[in-house]
Design an enzyme around this catalytic site. Structure first.
Site, PDB file in Angstrom:
ATOM      1  N   HIS A  69      28.424   9.177 -26.584  1.00  9.78           N
ATOM      2  CA  HIS A  69      27.159   9.880 -26.400  1.00  9.78           C
ATOM      3  C   HIS A  69      27.251  11.305 -26.945  1.00  9.78           C
ATOM      4  CE1 HIS A  69      28.775  12.220 -22.975  1.00  9.78           C
ATOM      5  NE2 HIS A  69      29.274  11.084 -22.497  1.00  9.78           N
ATOM      6  N   ASP A  73       0.822  -1.217   0.000  1.00  8.78           N
ATOM      7  CA  ASP A  73       0.000   0.000   0.000  1.00  8.78           C
ATOM      8  C   ASP A  73       0.851   1.259   0.000  1.00  8.78           C
ATOM      9  OD1 ASP A  73       1.036  -0.225   2.496  1.00  8.78           O
ATOM     10  OD2 ASP A  73      -0.853   0.014   3.585  1.00  8.78           O
ATOM     11  N   ASP A  99      21.662  19.582 -13.788  1.00 10.23           N
ATOM     12  CA  ASP A  99      22.295  18.343 -14.253  1.00 10.23           C
ATOM     13  C   ASP A  99      23.803  18.578 -14.354  1.00 10.23           C
ATOM     14  OD1 ASP A  99      23.006  15.970 -15.433  1.00 10.23           O
ATOM     15  OD2 ASP A  99      21.798  16.235 -17.246  1.00 10.23           O
ATOM     16  N   TYR A 128      35.676   7.441 -21.868  1.00 10.09           N
ATOM     17  CA  TYR A 128      35.467   6.221 -21.096  1.00 10.09           C
ATOM     18  C   TYR A 128      36.320   5.115 -21.715  1.00 10.09           C
ATOM     19  CZ  TYR A 128      31.437   9.240 -20.487  1.00 10.09           C
ATOM     20  OH  TYR A 128      30.632  10.336 -20.287  1.00 10.09           O
ATOM     21  N   GLU A 186      30.216  18.097 -16.900  1.00  9.81           N
ATOM     22  CA  GLU A 186      28.928  18.578 -17.423  1.00  9.81           C
ATOM     23  C   GLU A 186      28.489  19.843 -16.704  1.00  9.81           C
ATOM     24  OE1 GLU A 186      24.438  16.733 -18.140  1.00  9.81           O
ATOM     25  OE2 GLU A 186      25.770  15.839 -16.648  1.00  9.81           O
ATOM     26  N   HIS A 192      24.970   5.002 -17.318  1.00  7.57           N
ATOM     27  CA  HIS A 192      23.834   5.223 -16.433  1.00  7.57           C
ATOM     28  C   HIS A 192      23.899   4.305 -15.215  1.00  7.57           C
ATOM     29  CE1 HIS A 192      21.403   7.012 -20.040  1.00  7.57           C
ATOM     30  NE2 HIS A 192      22.193   7.903 -19.474  1.00  7.57           N
ATOM     31  N   HIS A 216      21.928  18.002 -24.108  1.00 10.21           N
ATOM     32  CA  HIS A 216      20.487  17.841 -24.316  1.00 10.21           C
ATOM     33  C   HIS A 216      19.795  19.040 -23.686  1.00 10.21           C
ATOM     34  CE1 HIS A 216      20.263  16.666 -20.056  1.00 10.21           C
ATOM     35  NE2 HIS A 216      21.272  15.831 -20.291  1.00 10.21           N
ATOM     36  N   HIS A 220      15.890  15.629 -19.437  1.00 13.47           N
ATOM     37  CA  HIS A 220      16.001  15.615 -20.898  1.00 13.47           C
ATOM     38  C   HIS A 220      14.755  16.347 -21.392  1.00 13.47           C
ATOM     39  CE1 HIS A 220      18.900  11.913 -21.203  1.00 13.47           C
ATOM     40  NE2 HIS A 220      19.439  12.967 -20.601  1.00 13.47           N
ATOM     41  N   ARG A 225      33.566  12.439 -17.087  1.00 13.32           N
ATOM     42  CA  ARG A 225      32.556  13.298 -17.715  1.00 13.32           C
ATOM     43  C   ARG A 225      32.542  14.615 -16.956  1.00 13.32           C
ATOM     44  NH1 ARG A 225      28.934   9.888 -18.126  1.00 13.32           N
ATOM     45  NH2 ARG A 225      27.515  10.231 -16.373  1.00 13.32           N
ATOM     46  N   GLU A 241      28.359  18.299 -22.004  1.00 11.45           N
ATOM     47  CA  GLU A 241      28.877  17.199 -21.191  1.00 11.45           C
ATOM     48  C   GLU A 241      29.761  16.223 -21.970  1.00 11.45           C
ATOM     49  OE1 GLU A 241      25.838  14.247 -20.099  1.00 11.45           O
ATOM     50  OE2 GLU A 241      24.336  15.616 -20.947  1.00 11.45           O
ATOM     51  N   ASP A 288      27.282  12.135 -11.483  1.00 10.48           N
ATOM     52  CA  ASP A 288      26.331  12.814 -12.366  1.00 10.48           C
ATOM     53  C   ASP A 288      25.037  12.918 -11.577  1.00 10.48           C
ATOM     54  OD1 ASP A 288      24.488  13.588 -14.296  1.00 10.48           O
ATOM     55  OD2 ASP A 288      25.388  12.364 -15.881  1.00 10.48           O
TER      56      ASP A 288
END
Length: 442
Positions: A355, A44, A276, A393, A412, A248, A359, A366, A410, A389, A265
């Site tokens: 990538h 619940d 972000d 890698y 960003e 991710h 964005h 996004h 990264r 960003e 990130d």
């Protein structure tokens, strides 16, 4: 002579947004937008509710079980909210409700009706309308309701009325409107950026070998909450060592090892506006030679991308600029082979940078808005906000020297396009090697 900046109340801000939308539809059309539905987590327990972005953009109303209607020309007012009524018993258990009175007094509705009465009232508002603008496909159950109301109008032969002739997806019109941020939105995004930067700085300050990723996450998100962020903009990525090469990664369960990098990130959401930020730093406070070399390449790529962030540049220009710097840097370090033109043509750089460089950013991390217009990359305009960003890698692979393995980086930031350049909304988070090492040493 100095001009005072106009200050609008929240109700006036939302009224302006609705007015702007009304100017883009016909006088005989109707807009119908439901908010998000509550989702069960287990048993619940339900997930924490967050309003639908389009619904909230037009209303500021943050309760579930609500539908917004804009009906131009309606005699008793063109803005209508269907929502829950006040209920002292349920409010004692689940929290306060605005009710019909609050929908009018606090949120500027011309009329408000109980959500339970929508089947009786809304079909009558749809009669004689030409088009129904709605968020088609987002909430299938609500789409079915709309079709049921359409059928009800058509089958009621006792009236000399007609049903709307077509449903129109509201997304294109409204999302183009949302793409250009106004002063009130930019102010919220600045605040989100500042609280997110504070979280990243806290993570750098407390990080040390032997801690777990989730402990750093707790420190980071504690800063968000202390500053007034009710939600994260998205699940935080706190990725140490080889986990940084998973784009991710959100498990955040591993121990942080001496000599590894930590890629974070993460972004706070403030009044439904996202930040972000990505930062990468050494767990022990000191970059190794290889880590610093690749880090400086990514930082230079971001700086090159920034130069293409002013109004008038094409959307893809900042990505192309970052790619060129990363590709050349990887060639210089022997990770890629061939000339720069060859590497760009074959896209062999995607082994290490797979990538896009950014964005749109806004109410959604996004965010909405087309990247191309009539088949071409769109031109940047003042008021657009997006991320920049770049990253590198390095996973173990044939021909890749082991000294580079498992380095994931990264960097960003969030930029606001201006007529004469850009504004970095997240510049407060340190990112030069010297600044990071100094903060961590302190």
């Amino acid at each position: 002579m100095q001009h005072r900046r106009e200050t609008l109340t929240p109700a006036e801000i939302y009224a302006r947004r609705r007015a702007e939308l009304i100017n883009q539809i016909g006088e005989n059309d109707i807009v119908i937008v439901p908010t998000a539905t509550e989702k069960p987590r287990n048993g619940d327990v339900i997930y924490q509710f967050r309003a639908d972005s389009d619904f909230y953009y037009l209303s500021g109303f943050d309760e579930p079980e609500a539908v917004l209607v804009i009906c131009p020309g309606r005699e008793s007012g063109q803005y209508v909210l269907f929502c829950r009524e006040r209920d002292p018993v349920r409010e004692m258990w689940d929290g306060r409700r605005s009710g019909l009175e609050g929908a009018i007094a606090r949120f500027g509705a011309d009329d408000a009706f109980p959500i339970e009465d929508i089947n009786d009232i809304l079909p009558g508002m749809m009669e004689e309308k030409e088009k129904v603008f709605t968020t088609v496909g987002r909430y299938p159950e609500f789409d079915a309701q709309l079709l049921g109301w359409m059928k009800k109008i058509k089958e009621d032969t006792r009236r000399s009325t007609h049903a709307p002739y077509e449903f129109v997806d509201l997304n294109h019109i409204l999302h183009e409107q949302r793409l250009i941020k106004r002063a009130d939105e930019i102010s919220l995004m600045r605040k989100a950026g500042r609280m997110t930067a504070a979280g990243h700085m806290r993570a750098m300050q407390v990080c040390k070998p032997g801690m777990y990723e989730y402990q750093i996450q707790a420190e980071l998100e504690c800063e968000f909450r202390k500053a007034g962020s009710q939600y994260n903009a998205y699940p935080s990525i706190v990725a140490g060592g080889e986990n940084a090469c998973i784009l991710h990664y959100i498990e955040n369960t591993d121990v942080l090892k001496d000599g590894d990098l930590l890629l974070i990130d993460a972004g706070a959401e403030y009044h439904c506006y996202a930040s972000d930020i990505s930062r990468t730093f050494p767990v022990n406070g000191k970059f190794t030679g290889e880590q610093r070399t690749l880090y400086e390449i990514v930082l230079a790529a971001q700086q090159s991308a920034f130069e293409k962030c002013a109004a008038g540049h094409g959307w893809n220009e900042h990505h192309d600029a970052a790619v060129r710097v990363i590709a050349q840097g990887l060639i210089d370090e022997g990770l890629l082979h061939g000339s720069l033109d060859e590497v760009l043509e074959t896209q062999s750089y995607t082994q290490f940078y797979m990538h896009r460089t950014g964005h749109w950013l806004g109410m959604d991390v996004h965010d909405v808005g087309d990247y191309q217009v009539e088949g071409s990359w769109r031109e940047l305009e003042p008021g657009m906000v997006f991320t920049v960003e770049p990253g590198i890698y390095v996973n173990p692979a044939s021909g890749v020297d082991a000294r580079w393995h498992h380095i994931g980086i990264r960097i960003e930031d969030n930029v606001l396009v201006r007529r004469d350049g850009f504004d970095n909304l997240t510049a407060a988070a340190p990112k030069s090697v010297d600044d990071i090492e100094a903060l961590m040493a302190g």
